[in-house]
Design an enzyme around this catalytic site. Structure first.
Site, PDB file in Angstrom:
ATOM      1  N   LYS A  22       9.367   4.869   3.357  1.00  0.00           N
ATOM      2  CA  LYS A  22       8.325   4.478   2.402  1.00  0.00           C
ATOM      3  C   LYS A  22       8.932   4.096   1.057  1.00  0.00           C
ATOM      4  CE  LYS A  22       6.353   7.589  -0.104  1.00  0.00           C
ATOM      5  NZ  LYS A  22       5.912   7.671  -1.507  1.00  0.00           N
ATOM      6  N   ASN A  23       9.891   4.896   0.600  1.00  0.00           N
ATOM      7  CA  ASN A  23      10.464   4.674  -0.721  1.00  0.00           C
ATOM      8  C   ASN A  23      11.385   3.459  -0.776  1.00  0.00           C
ATOM      9  OD1 ASN A  23       9.087   6.837  -1.793  1.00  0.00           O
ATOM     10  ND2 ASN A  23      10.760   8.281  -1.497  1.00  0.00           N
ATOM     11  N   CYS A 116       1.615  11.820  -7.770  1.00  0.00           N
ATOM     12  CA  CYS A 116       1.649  13.268  -7.605  1.00  0.00           C
ATOM     13  C   CYS A 116       1.819  13.974  -8.952  1.00  0.00           C
ATOM     14  CB  CYS A 116       2.805  13.669  -6.681  1.00  0.00           C
ATOM     15  SG  CYS A 116       2.537  13.215  -4.960  1.00  0.00           S
ATOM     16  N   ARG A 121       7.088  12.002 -15.285  1.00  0.00           N
ATOM     17  CA  ARG A 121       7.989  10.962 -14.786  1.00  0.00           C
ATOM     18  C   ARG A 121       7.758   9.734 -15.657  1.00  0.00           C
ATOM     19  NH1 ARG A 121       7.161  10.799  -8.391  1.00  0.00           N
ATOM     20  NH2 ARG A 121       4.984  11.184  -8.918  1.00  0.00           N
ATOM     21  N   ASP A 304      12.760  15.817  -2.924  1.00  0.00           N
ATOM     22  CA  ASP A 304      11.665  15.582  -1.987  1.00  0.00           C
ATOM     23  C   ASP A 304      11.732  16.465  -0.743  1.00  0.00           C
ATOM     24  OD1 ASP A 304      10.443  13.756  -3.582  1.00  0.00           O
ATOM     25  OD2 ASP A 304      10.990  11.989  -2.420  1.00  0.00           O
ATOM     26  N   ARG A 396      -0.050   9.773   2.106  1.00  0.00           N
ATOM     27  CA  ARG A 396       0.657   8.819   1.256  1.00  0.00           C
ATOM     28  C   ARG A 396       2.060   8.535   1.775  1.00  0.00           C
ATOM     29  NH1 ARG A 396       1.762  10.928  -3.822  1.00  0.00           N
ATOM     30  NH2 ARG A 396       2.637   8.859  -4.191  1.00  0.00           N
TER      31      ARG A 396
END
Length: 421
Positions: A22-23, A116, A121, A304, A396
């Site tokens: 995903k990233n 999130c 961030r 993560d 997500r």
């Protein structure tokens, strides 16, 4: 809101594939804005964040055609160089369209992001870096309003090696005349994957994977075909699932070269991790041992996977210490684990986990994407049933996770929202 009902006690066994990252897919989708030619991406996971980015690209002017895990994109012209609050608030990666829009259209209006609630961030690194390339950016009414008549190469120093900032600056710089040097750049595999895609489009990039990325701007980029790398976080989550249940699982497609820190820590707990053809075998027969763990930028242990490891370490006999150095609010899963019987003491960026404590199923609530996975792992190891609410966080970043876990022998049921209510 849907919920998961997890009945623990089963040791997971079998083989399971790893989806695309995903990233990596999110910046690759944004990069399609840099050209008016077709771009084809393979191994794109069908998760909520990807759908959000695709919807944003359609609003900007991209034609998006999805067939299974292949996405074909074409942005013949920019219709609206804006990323509205309604989309960006649900996924901060939407902010990655800022660099491509400036490079392609010379202007952009992008909402400040949400996502999130795991801590600050800030986008200041994105803004400062792109300003160094010559963009004029003002923050007005919750939006970054940017104009770039003539982007130009520049030396950019990042105070911290932010993945998103590195990617955004790269995408702005690839069409900026002259040489750009991004120093203290993020080294993550996802940054390297974006560099490979941009290079396939005609960009001139060197040094991706090191702390200094050099970019020689080109006048235009063309179309490309690119396959997204495997998702190291999904693979790592499945590896921890095998360990926490005392199972024996082969994770197909696990990117071994991207998981060295994770493999080392799992082996330190007494878990067997060994390469096999096409993936990794993870098995545990003996009691788990405690470890000390510190999250760090790549190639260190990924933040993560911190929640998942915390769930695992509740079952390790002795005292484990976890230090979170990336996000200040990333222990929000700990109180939920304590509701299930875990013995965890938190002080600032450190959590002390005393095990092995029997976990008992309880109603728990997901607070963010990776916390969701940590609580599912705890549920797999717990007695009785665990009800996890707010699984939209999970959606997500994990595709069909309940089906994957069931394929390994877990008892996991997704209860639709109305029935859950």
């Amino acid at each position: 809101m849907d919920k998961f009902v997890i009945t623990g006690g089963a040791a997971l066994r079998g083989e399971i594939p790893t989806n695309g990252s995903k990233n990596s897919a999110l910046p690759a989708l944004a990069a399609a804005l840099l050209t008016d030619e077709p771009v084809t991406l393979h191994r794109v996971p069908r998760v909520r964040d990807i759908r959000t980015m695709e919807r944003l690209l359609v609003d900007i002017g991209t034609t998006v055609d999805v067939e299974a895990e292949t996405v074909r994109l074409r942005t013949e012209r920019i219709l609206s160089p804006e990323a509205p609050y309604e989309l960006v608030k649900t996924m901060r990666a939407s902010f990655l369209v800022l660099g491509p829009l400036l490079a392609r259209a010379g202007r952009a209006r992008v909402s400040t992001p949400g996502g999130c609630a795991i801590g600050a961030r800030p986008i200041n690194l994105h803004i400062t870096g792109i300003r160094m390339l010559g963009a004029r950016i003002q923050m007005r009414h919750g939006y970054a309003e940017a104009h770039a008549g003539n982007l130009r190469g520049a030396r950019v120093w990042l105070d911290v090696p932010s993945v998103g900032a590195t990617e955004n600056i790269m995408m702005a710089a690839v069409r900026a005349p002259g040489r750009t040097s991004i120093e203290n750049a993020a080294r993550e595999p996802e940054v390297q994957d974006l560099a490979r895609m941009l290079t396939a489009m005609g960009a001139r990039i060197s040094g991706a994977g090191s702390h200094v990325i050099e970019i020689e701007g080109v006048e235009r980029l063309g179309g490309a075909e690119h396959t997204v790398i495997p998702d190291r976080i999904e693979a790592g989550s499945l590896m921890v699932a095998a360990a926490v249940t005392g199972g024996d699982v082969i994770v197909r497609g696990a990117p071994i070269e991207h998981l060295e820190a994770v493999i080392a820590k799992l082996r330190e707990t007494g878990t067997t991790v060994e390469p096999v053809e096409g993936g990794l075998r993870v098995a545990r027969g003996a009691a788990l041992r405690p470890v000390e763990l510190r999250t760090l930028p790549y190639p260190g242990f990924p933040t993560d996977l911190q929640a998942q490891m915390m769930a695992l370490l509740t079952q390790a006999a002795g005292t484990s210490v976890i230090t979170e150095t990336i996000f200040e609010n990333r222990f929000m899963h700990a109180p939920e684990l304590m509701r299930m019987g875990a013995d965890i003491v938190m002080k600032g960026p450190t959590a002390v986990v005393r095990g092995a404590t029997p976990l008992c199923g309880a109603p728990v609530m997901a607070t963010d994407l990776r916390a969701s996975m940590g609580l599912i792992l705890a549920g797999l190891a717990a007695e009785n049933s665990t009800e996890l609410s707010r699984v939209y966080h999970l959606d997500r970043g994990y595709e069909a996770l309940d089906a994957k876990l069931r394929a390994l022998g877990a008892t996991v049921e997704r209860v639709p929202g109305e029935e859950a209510a």
